[in-house]
Design a protein around this motif. Structure first.
Motif, PDB file in Angstrom:
ATOM      1  N   ARG A 204      56.925  30.171  26.057  1.00 19.79           N
ATOM      2  CA  ARG A 204      57.021  30.739  24.712  1.00 19.79           C
ATOM      3  C   ARG A 204      58.419  31.273  24.432  1.00 19.79           C
ATOM      4  O   ARG A 204      58.945  31.112  23.323  1.00 19.79           O
ATOM      5  CB  ARG A 204      55.984  31.846  24.548  1.00 19.79           C
ATOM      6  CG  ARG A 204      54.554  31.320  24.427  1.00 19.79           C
ATOM      7  CD  ARG A 204      53.544  32.423  24.415  1.00 19.79           C
ATOM      8  NE  ARG A 204      52.197  31.916  24.155  1.00 19.79           N
ATOM      9  CZ  ARG A 204      51.092  32.505  24.564  1.00 19.79           C
ATOM     10  NH1 ARG A 204      51.163  33.647  25.247  1.00 19.79           N
ATOM     11  NH2 ARG A 204      49.913  31.977  24.300  1.00 19.79           N
ATOM     12  N   VAL A 205      59.032  31.878  25.435  1.00 21.65           N
ATOM     13  CA  VAL A 205      60.389  32.401  25.249  1.00 21.65           C
ATOM     14  C   VAL A 205      61.366  31.256  25.010  1.00 21.65           C
ATOM     15  O   VAL A 205      62.203  31.301  24.100  1.00 21.65           O
ATOM     16  CB  VAL A 205      60.819  33.241  26.471  1.00 21.65           C
ATOM     17  CG1 VAL A 205      62.305  33.576  26.386  1.00 21.65           C
ATOM     18  CG2 VAL A 205      60.007  34.526  26.544  1.00 21.65           C
ATOM     19  N   PHE A 206      61.271  30.197  25.818  1.00 19.76           N
ATOM     20  CA  PHE A 206      62.175  29.058  25.654  1.00 19.76           C
ATOM     21  C   PHE A 206      61.971  28.381  24.305  1.00 19.76           C
ATOM     22  O   PHE A 206      62.940  27.976  23.649  1.00 19.76           O
ATOM     23  CB  PHE A 206      61.967  28.037  26.783  1.00 19.76           C
ATOM     24  CG  PHE A 206      62.749  28.345  28.024  1.00 19.76           C
ATOM     25  CD1 PHE A 206      64.124  28.190  28.061  1.00 19.76           C
ATOM     26  CD2 PHE A 206      62.113  28.792  29.167  1.00 19.76           C
ATOM     27  CE1 PHE A 206      64.848  28.471  29.199  1.00 19.76           C
ATOM     28  CE2 PHE A 206      62.821  29.068  30.324  1.00 19.76           C
ATOM     29  CZ  PHE A 206      64.206  28.906  30.338  1.00 19.76           C
ATOM     30  N   MET A 207      60.723  28.250  23.867  1.00 21.73           N
ATOM     31  CA  MET A 207      60.467  27.623  22.582  1.00 21.73           C
ATOM     32  C   MET A 207      61.023  28.477  21.449  1.00 21.73           C
ATOM     33  O   MET A 207      61.529  27.944  20.450  1.00 21.73           O
ATOM     34  CB  MET A 207      58.970  27.396  22.391  1.00 21.73           C
ATOM     35  CG  MET A 207      58.387  26.308  23.289  1.00 21.73           C
ATOM     36  SD  MET A 207      59.120  24.673  23.045  1.00 21.73           S
ATOM     37  CE  MET A 207      58.667  24.350  21.342  1.00 21.73           C
ATOM     38  N   ALA A 208      60.965  29.798  21.600  1.00 22.54           N
ATOM     39  CA  ALA A 208      61.524  30.678  20.571  1.00 22.54           C
ATOM     40  C   ALA A 208      63.035  30.526  20.481  1.00 22.54           C
ATOM     41  O   ALA A 208      63.602  30.464  19.382  1.00 22.54           O
ATOM     42  CB  ALA A 208      61.152  32.132  20.872  1.00 22.54           C
ATOM     43  N   THR A 209      63.711  30.451  21.626  1.00 26.76           N
ATOM     44  CA  THR A 209      65.171  30.289  21.595  1.00 26.76           C
ATOM     45  C   THR A 209      65.547  28.903  21.096  1.00 26.76           C
ATOM     46  O   THR A 209      66.538  28.749  20.362  1.00 26.76           O
ATOM     47  CB  THR A 209      65.785  30.532  22.983  1.00 26.76           C
ATOM     48  OG1 THR A 209      65.256  29.585  23.936  1.00 26.76           O
ATOM     49  CG2 THR A 209      65.496  31.944  23.463  1.00 26.76           C
ATOM     50  N   LEU A 210      64.765  27.872  21.451  1.00 28.04           N
ATOM     51  CA  LEU A 210      65.038  26.523  20.956  1.00 28.04           C
ATOM     52  C   LEU A 210      64.868  26.458  19.447  1.00 28.04           C
ATOM     53  O   LEU A 210      65.706  25.882  18.737  1.00 28.04           O
ATOM     54  CB  LEU A 210      64.097  25.528  21.643  1.00 28.04           C
ATOM     55  CG  LEU A 210      64.205  24.063  21.184  1.00 28.04           C
ATOM     56  CD1 LEU A 210      65.608  23.525  21.441  1.00 28.04           C
ATOM     57  CD2 LEU A 210      63.153  23.208  21.894  1.00 28.04           C
ATOM     58  N   ARG A 211      63.801  27.078  18.948  1.00 28.64           N
ATOM     59  CA  ARG A 211      63.558  27.066  17.499  1.00 28.64           C
ATOM     60  C   ARG A 211      64.705  27.747  16.749  1.00 28.64           C
ATOM     61  O   ARG A 211      65.131  27.278  15.683  1.00 28.64           O
ATOM     62  CB  ARG A 211      62.223  27.761  17.204  1.00 28.64           C
ATOM     63  CG  ARG A 211      61.871  27.807  15.731  1.00 28.64           C
ATOM     64  CD  ARG A 211      60.442  28.301  15.536  1.00 28.64           C
ATOM     65  NE  ARG A 211      59.492  27.213  15.685  1.00 28.64           N
ATOM     66  CZ  ARG A 211      58.341  27.296  16.344  1.00 28.64           C
ATOM     67  NH1 ARG A 211      58.010  28.412  16.946  1.00 28.64           N
ATOM     68  NH2 ARG A 211      57.533  26.266  16.394  1.00 28.64           N
ATOM     69  N   LYS A 212      65.217  28.833  17.302  1.00 33.16           N
ATOM     70  CA  LYS A 212      66.343  29.524  16.653  1.00 33.16           C
ATOM     71  C   LYS A 212      67.554  28.619  16.537  1.00 33.16           C
ATOM     72  O   LYS A 212      68.348  28.735  15.598  1.00 33.16           O
ATOM     73  CB  LYS A 212      66.726  30.777  17.460  1.00 33.16           C
ATOM     74  CG  LYS A 212      65.768  31.952  17.282  1.00 33.16           C
ATOM     75  CD  LYS A 212      66.060  33.060  18.267  1.00 33.16           C
ATOM     76  CE  LYS A 212      67.497  33.535  18.194  1.00 33.16           C
ATOM     77  NZ  LYS A 212      67.751  34.642  19.162  1.00 33.16           N
ATOM     78  N   LYS A 213      67.713  27.704  17.488  1.00 35.72           N
ATOM     79  CA  LYS A 213      68.913  26.864  17.511  1.00 35.72           C
ATOM     80  C   LYS A 213      68.784  25.604  16.656  1.00 35.72           C
ATOM     81  O   LYS A 213      69.792  25.122  16.126  1.00 35.72           O
ATOM     82  CB  LYS A 213      69.244  26.480  18.957  1.00 35.72           C
ATOM     83  CG  LYS A 213      69.679  27.667  19.806  1.00 35.72           C
ATOM     84  CD  LYS A 213      69.998  27.271  21.231  1.00 35.72           C
ATOM     85  CE  LYS A 213      70.415  28.477  22.062  1.00 35.72           C
ATOM     86  NZ  LYS A 213      70.751  28.126  23.468  1.00 35.72           N
ATOM     87  N   ILE A 214      67.564  25.055  16.540  1.00 34.64           N
ATOM     88  CA  ILE A 214      67.456  23.772  15.830  1.00 34.64           C
ATOM     89  C   ILE A 214      66.926  23.899  14.410  1.00 34.64           C
ATOM     90  O   ILE A 214      67.098  22.968  13.619  1.00 34.64           O
ATOM     91  CB  ILE A 214      66.600  22.755  16.609  1.00 34.64           C
ATOM     92  CG1 ILE A 214      65.118  23.090  16.532  1.00 34.64           C
ATOM     93  CG2 ILE A 214      67.070  22.626  18.045  1.00 34.64           C
ATOM     94  CD1 ILE A 214      64.233  21.965  17.028  1.00 34.64           C
ATOM     95  N   GLU A 215      66.302  25.019  14.085  1.00 38.38           N
ATOM     96  CA  GLU A 215      65.702  25.155  12.760  1.00 38.38           C
ATOM     97  C   GLU A 215      66.687  25.798  11.789  1.00 38.38           C
ATOM     98  O   GLU A 215      67.279  26.839  12.101  1.00 38.38           O
ATOM     99  CB  GLU A 215      64.432  26.011  12.826  1.00 38.38           C
ATOM    100  CG  GLU A 215      63.310  25.437  13.663  1.00 38.38           C
ATOM    101  CD  GLU A 215      62.553  24.325  12.960  1.00 38.38           C
ATOM    102  OE1 GLU A 215      61.585  23.817  13.538  1.00 38.38           O
ATOM    103  OE2 GLU A 215      62.951  23.968  11.815  1.00 38.38           O
ATOM    104  N   PRO A 216      66.862  25.242  10.594  1.00 38.88           N
ATOM    105  CA  PRO A 216      67.685  25.907   9.574  1.00 38.88           C
ATOM    106  C   PRO A 216      67.141  27.292   9.228  1.00 38.88           C
ATOM    107  O   PRO A 216      67.891  28.232   9.009  1.00 38.88           O
ATOM    108  CB  PRO A 216      67.605  24.954   8.377  1.00 38.88           C
ATOM    109  CG  PRO A 216      67.247  23.623   8.964  1.00 38.88           C
ATOM    110  CD  PRO A 216      66.370  23.932  10.146  1.00 38.88           C
ATOM    111  N   ASP A 217      65.800  27.409   9.184  1.00 35.75           N
ATOM    112  CA  ASP A 217      65.133  28.681   8.915  1.00 35.75           C
ATOM    113  C   ASP A 217      63.985  28.813   9.916  1.00 35.75           C
ATOM    114  O   ASP A 217      62.879  28.310   9.679  1.00 35.75           O
ATOM    115  CB  ASP A 217      64.601  28.714   7.474  1.00 35.75           C
ATOM    116  CG  ASP A 217      63.872  30.015   7.156  1.00 35.75           C
ATOM    117  OD1 ASP A 217      63.320  30.119   6.048  1.00 35.75           O
ATOM    118  OD2 ASP A 217      63.860  30.926   8.029  1.00 35.75           O
TER     119      ASP A 217
END
Length: 243
Positions: A204-217
């Motif tokens: 969950r932590v890795f997915m949260a950091t990945l989402r912050k990097k690839i998602e515009p919002d």
């Protein structure tokens, strides 16, 4: 599973002598070559003056500098795997270490077998960094997201995404299965291996950091969809727009 001679040296950075000896003994028993450092200064000196270190096992609570600073310094010149071994259990601490460039995070008290499993995964990842075969040298496009599997690089809108090795592996796995819901267990086994398939908080932590990097919002994701209690799915941007 015994180590092979070409796997290089593992640097154990830990100021607690008992923990350092425990890790060193486990590495010895399984045939891994290693060296030890009890401070950030000693670790950075070894890292900058040696060419045989392939992996770092790093405590965050060092006496002279925070371990996150060691990761940030190392990432200035190297992408060698870093496994954090820390008593800090808050998500904020995990995110800070992962954002700085750590590849994995294991909290104390820890299982020696789980640590060794993560070492094996990290060392296998080094082998994956060899030149890609023709079948691997493919380009994935999804809206503004582009992944060059051959080069191991991801961009969004033409700008490179600075991903840790595990973040990249998660992104590649989801991209290769676009449209499919991948369960937590499947993702954990593919990325970390069977021995650590129960570590859902780390995923969950890795997915949260990945989402912050690839998602515009990140609050309104276009690419990564969470299926609560099940897993994650990579969406085609056209599909995301309809959800």
């Amino acid at each position: 599973m015994m180590a092979t001679a070409d796997e290089g040296v593992i640097l154990v950075v830990e100021d607690d002598g008992a923990v350092r000896n425990l890790v060193a003994t486990a590495l010895d028993v399984h045939g891994y070559r290693h060296r030890e450092a009890a401070s950030a200064t000693a670790a950075l000196l070894d890292l900058t003056s040696s060419t045989d270190i392939n992996l770092v096992i790093l405590d965050l609570g060092l006496p002279d500098r925070d371990g996150v600073e060691v990761i940030e310094a190392l990432r200035g010149w190297s992408r060698m795997p870093v496994i954090v071994l820390s008593a800090r259990q808050e998500d904020a601490d995990k995110v800070a270490a992962l954002d700085a460039g750590a590849d994995d995070y294991l909290t104390k008290p820890f299982s020696v077998e789980e640590l060794l499993a993560r070492v094996r995964v990290a060392l296998r990842r080094l082998a994956y960094d060899s030149p890609a075969t023709p079948t691997e040298a493919a380009i994935y496009r999804n809206g503004e997201l582009l992944i060059d599997f051959g080069a191991g690089v991801a961009t969004r809108g033409g700008e490179e995404l600075h991903l840790t090795p595990i973040e990249y592996k998660l992104l590649a796995l989801l991209a290769r299965n676009t449209g499919k819901v991948l369960t937590h267990n499947y993702i954990l086994k593919e990325v970390w291996g069977e021995a650590v398939a129960s570590d859902l908080p780390s995923l969950r932590v890795f997915m949260a950091t990945l989402r912050k990097k690839i998602e515009p919002d990140p609050a309104n994701p276009r690419y990564l969809q969470t299926h609560v209690g099940i897993g994650y799915r990579m969406l085609r941007v056209e599909e995301a727009a309809r959800l």
